[in-house]
Design a protein around this motif. Structure first.
Motif, PDB file in Angstrom:
ATOM      1  N   GLY A  68      46.253  45.600  45.358  1.00 40.20           N
ATOM      2  CA  GLY A  68      47.502  46.007  45.164  1.00 40.20           C
ATOM      3  C   GLY A  68      47.286  47.771  44.784  1.00 40.20           C
ATOM      4  O   GLY A  68      47.946  48.444  46.491  1.00 40.20           O
ATOM      5  N   PRO A  69      46.453  48.499  44.447  1.00 38.78           N
ATOM      6  CA  PRO A  69      46.268  48.631  42.967  1.00 38.78           C
ATOM      7  C   PRO A  69      47.302  47.838  42.006  1.00 38.78           C
ATOM      8  O   PRO A  69      48.371  48.448  42.977  1.00 38.78           O
ATOM      9  CB  PRO A  69      44.897  49.452  42.357  1.00 38.78           C
ATOM     10  CG  PRO A  69      45.966  50.227  43.425  1.00 38.78           C
ATOM     11  CD  PRO A  69      46.131  50.014  44.795  1.00 38.78           C
ATOM     12  N   ALA A  70      46.942  47.026  40.930  1.00 34.15           N
ATOM     13  CA  ALA A  70      48.082  47.409  39.858  1.00 34.15           C
ATOM     14  C   ALA A  70      47.262  46.566  38.528  1.00 34.15           C
ATOM     15  O   ALA A  70      46.041  45.991  38.910  1.00 34.15           O
ATOM     16  CB  ALA A  70      49.057  45.676  40.406  1.00 34.15           C
ATOM     17  N   GLY A  71      47.337  46.815  37.383  1.00 34.52           N
ATOM     18  CA  GLY A  71      46.999  47.049  36.518  1.00 34.52           C
ATOM     19  C   GLY A  71      47.171  46.961  35.320  1.00 34.52           C
ATOM     20  O   GLY A  71      48.592  47.782  35.116  1.00 34.52           O
ATOM     21  N   PHE A  72      47.502  47.005  34.420  1.00 36.41           N
ATOM     22  CA  PHE A  72      47.866  46.702  32.727  1.00 36.41           C
ATOM     23  C   PHE A  72      47.294  46.513  31.310  1.00 36.41           C
ATOM     24  O   PHE A  72      46.326  46.223  31.460  1.00 36.41           O
ATOM     25  CB  PHE A  72      49.265  45.444  32.541  1.00 36.41           C
ATOM     26  CG  PHE A  72      48.441  44.503  32.189  1.00 36.41           C
ATOM     27  CD1 PHE A  72      48.779  43.643  31.236  1.00 36.41           C
ATOM     28  CD2 PHE A  72      48.828  44.021  33.872  1.00 36.41           C
ATOM     29  CE1 PHE A  72      48.315  42.385  30.946  1.00 36.41           C
ATOM     30  CE2 PHE A  72      47.965  42.774  33.911  1.00 36.41           C
ATOM     31  CZ  PHE A  72      48.170  41.965  32.357  1.00 36.41           C
ATOM     32  N   THR A  73      47.205  47.559  29.905  1.00 30.99           N
ATOM     33  CA  THR A  73      46.808  46.844  29.164  1.00 30.99           C
ATOM     34  C   THR A  73      47.138  45.479  28.783  1.00 30.99           C
ATOM     35  O   THR A  73      48.763  45.298  28.178  1.00 30.99           O
ATOM     36  CB  THR A  73      46.850  48.282  27.849  1.00 30.99           C
ATOM     37  OG1 THR A  73      46.923  49.848  28.889  1.00 30.99           O
ATOM     38  CG2 THR A  73      46.203  48.102  26.869  1.00 30.99           C
TER      39      THR A  73
END
Length: 174
Positions: free
Chosen positions: A39-44
């Motif tokens: 995507g970039p995409a992200g999460f904790t």
């Protein structure tokens, strides 16, 4: 007797099951990871866990209302980054909403766009094998493809609403 007291208190109008779950899980130390998708995409995430060794399967959960939910639903692959104590800023950054979480983060894109964070102690990539809505979350399982380790340092944990570094206990001597 404690179990009876808790059950009696529930029937008398005390905490709802979701509040009991929140209160209980605050006491559970969990490893801190950052999950990324193209995507970039992200999460904790603290919901990362192993599922199986044969085949090598891992999983995580994500709230359906999370800003990265659509990207995770459409991703064929994901990366899991195990954070260390030096990554608390990264953990906080990927936990925030309404920002570009990748700003200032050092990362490299795989050919399909999957972001790999460069400053974490360990990481792995996985191909999605199952996506299932469970309650108000999306449960994702993936088969491990690649991975690596950059250092031998301890992982970052989350406990009682704060980040912490594990401190090994001395072996019990009898």
């Amino acid at each position: 007797m404690t179990v009876f007291a808790e059950r009696s208190a529930q029937s008398a109008g005390s905490p709802a099951p979701d509040e009991i779950l929140r209160r209980t899980l605050r006491r559970h130390a969990a490893g801190v990871t950052v999950i990324t998708v193209p995507g970039p995409a992200g999460f904790t995430a603290t919901s990362f866990t192993s599922v199986s060794l044969e085949p090598a399967l891992v999983s995580f959960c994500l709230g359906l209302s999370a800003s990265t939910s659509a990207a995770v639903r459409s991703a064929e692959r994901f990366a899991v980054h195990v954070l260390g104590p030096q990554n608390t800023t990264l953990a906080r950054q990927f936990a925030r909403s309404g920002i570009d979480r990748f700003t200032g983060a050092e990362w490299t894109a795989e050919p399909d766009g999957l972001p790999l964070l460069d400053t974490v102690p360990a990481w792995l990539t996985a191909r999605v094998t199952l996506r299932e809505r469970i309650g108000d979350h999306l449960f994702v399982v993936g088969e491990v493809e690649t991975g690596g380790s950059r250092s031998e340092e301890a992982g970052l944990v989350h406990h009682e609403g704060a980040f912490a570094a594990p401190d090994p206990l001395e072996a019990h001597r009898g």
